[in-house]
Design an enzyme around this catalytic site. Sequence first.
Site, PDB file in Angstrom:
ATOM      1  N   CYS A   4       0.847  -1.200   0.000  1.00 33.30           N
ATOM      2  CA  CYS A   4       0.000   0.000   0.000  1.00 33.30           C
ATOM      3  C   CYS A   4       0.887   1.256   0.000  1.00 33.30           C
ATOM      4  CB  CYS A   4      -0.960  -0.034   1.178  1.00 33.30           C
ATOM      5  SG  CYS A   4      -2.335   1.126   1.031  1.00 33.30           S
ATOM      6  N   HIS A  50      -3.401  -5.353   0.077  1.00 30.89           N
ATOM      7  CA  HIS A  50      -2.919  -5.886   1.355  1.00 30.89           C
ATOM      8  C   HIS A  50      -2.927  -7.417   1.327  1.00 30.89           C
ATOM      9  CE1 HIS A  50      -2.709  -2.143   3.748  1.00 30.89           C
ATOM     10  NE2 HIS A  50      -3.605  -1.724   2.866  1.00 30.89           N
ATOM     11  N   GLU A  67      -1.409  -9.492   3.124  1.00 34.55           N
ATOM     12  CA  GLU A  67      -1.366 -10.098   4.461  1.00 34.55           C
ATOM     13  C   GLU A  67      -2.748 -10.495   4.958  1.00 34.55           C
ATOM     14  OE1 GLU A  67      -1.692  -5.602   5.332  1.00 34.55           O
ATOM     15  OE2 GLU A  67      -0.878  -6.920   3.784  1.00 34.55           O
TER      16      GLU A  67
END
Length: 547
Positions: A380, A519, A521
Site C-alpha cells: 500500500c 494488502h 497479508e
Amino acid sequence: MARYVFITGGVVSSLGKGLASAALGALLQARGFSVRLRKLDPYLNVDPGTMSPFEHGEVFVTDDGAETDLDLGHYERFTGVSARKTDSVSSGRIYSNVLEKERRGDYLGKTIQVIPHVTNEIKDFLRVGEDEVDFMLCEIGGTVGDIEGLPFFEAIRQFAQDKPRGQCIFVHLTLLPYVSASGELKTKPTQHSVKELRSIGIAPDVLLLRSERAIPEKEREKIALFCNVRKEAVIAAYDLKTIYEAPLAYHREGLDQAVLDAFGISPAPKPNLDRWVDVMDRLENAEGEVRVAIVGKYTQLEDAYKSIAEALTHGGMANRTRVRAEWINAELFEREDPSPFLEGFHAILVPGGFGERGTEGKIRAAQYAREKAIPYLGICLGMQMAVIEAARNLAQVKDAGSEEFDHEVGKKRFTPVVYHLKEWIQGNHIVERKHDDDKGGTMRLGAYTAALTPGSRVSEIYHATEIEERHRHRYEVDVRYREALEGCGLTFSGMSPDGRLPEIVEIKDHPWFIGVQFHPELKSKPFAPHPLFADFVRAAVEVSRLV
C-alpha cells in the site's frame, strides 16, 4: 438452523476471547461442522476505520469492503472462512441503524428505547445467515459489567430465551491471577465475574480460565461448585508460546468436547487435527532463521501490523524457516543514512499507513533495499514510497511526492506521482470521491481484480495472470508516470482490468523488489501462506545464505 455459542469475557480485557473463539471454530471444523464467527463491539464508533492504530490496532478488511476488528483476522486465519460485512457490528452501527429507521418512520411514532428497539436490532444482526452453518460463534467485546456492553448482553440473553432449549450456550473467559505473596491462584475474581454475568440473566455453560500457572484440581472443583458449572466444563487457558498452538492446547483441555456436551451432541465426531499438528511441526522444527526489518510508523504497538506479523510467520512456515521480524520506526532516519539501522537484515518490508510522518524514512528504506539488492516488499503506502523513490532517484523527478502530503491549498511542495483517487470501477458502476468527503468508509475498500503481466515475477509467484486482493486506500500511483519509470527499470506488472490503476510494481534486475497497492497479508493463513509472503521469505533465506 445454526447453534449459537456466545463468548464473553470478565475480570480484565485483552484475555484472548478472539483467539479462543477462533480456536474453538477450528476445533469444530476439525470435527466436520461448518462455522461462522462474529464480533460485536460495544464502542460507539460505527466501525474501526477511522480509529487510530494506537487505540485499536489494525483494521481488518473483508472481501466485501467492511473495515473490522483485528479479531476477524484471527477468525479467518484459523478457520479459512472469509468474513463478511455481516460478521462485525458495533454500538455505533446499531444506534445508527435504529436512528435511521426512526427518521424514516419505521417505528410508526413509538418512543424509541434501548429495550426493545436497540436489542431487537442486535438480535436481527445475530439472525443473519443462521441457516448457512452448523455453528455461529459470537464474541462480545469488552468485559461483563461494562456499561456500554449492557445492551449486547441483554440482547443475547433475550436471543437465547427466544430459541429452543439447547440451541444457545455461553462460554465465559476469565482471569485466574497468581498472587506470589501467598503462592496461590485466586478464584474470587472469576466467582465475581460469573456472579455479575448471572445477575443479568446469563448463566455460563463453559468457563475458560486464563492462567500462567497450572490449575490444581481442587481449584477447578471449587470454581465449578461456586459458579454452578460442571467440572468438565471448567477449562484451563494457559499462556502459549505461539497462538497457533491454541487449537491443540484447547483440545487437550477438552474445550470442544465441553461445548458439544453442552449442546447434547453425542456421540461427537472425532476431530482431524492433522493440519494443526503440521503447523506446529513447521514452527517448532524450523531449519534456519531470517531477520526482516519492518519499517513503519506505528511500531510501538505490534497489533497495528498484526496481519503482517502473522503473514511473515506463515511465509516462514512455507520455507521451514523462523522469521524474526523487527520493528523499526521510520522517523529514526528521515534525514540520515539508514544503513546503521538496516544493516544485517535479510529483507525489508514497508507496510501501509497514513499521513506524512515517517515517509521520508520509508523512502530511504526503499532506496537502501534497491541499491543494496536486499529483498523489498512494499504494501500500500510501501509501494507508493518505492515509486516516489524511483521517481526521484532514477527518473529524475527530484520533487516527486504524494498529494497526501501537500496540505496547504494552492501551494504545492511536490510533483504528485501519487494522487488522490477520485473515481474507480467497482463491479459494474463507477465510484466517485471528493476531497471533502467523510473519512469513514470512503476509501477503495475490499476485493478488486488485478491483471498481471505474463512472464513477470509476480505472475510466476501467483502462477496466474489474474488475481483478486483486498484494498484499503484513497491514494494511487499516477499511471501517467508509467513510461518514465519503466524506462528506469521499475515495471508496472499488475494493473486494474481497465488499465488505469497500477496495482503492482517490480524491479526485474533485482533479487526481489515488489510493491503492491493491496494488502496480501489479509488473505494469508497458517495452512495456506500467501504466495507473496512465502516467496518474500524464500528470497530472504537466499540472502541469509550469502552472508
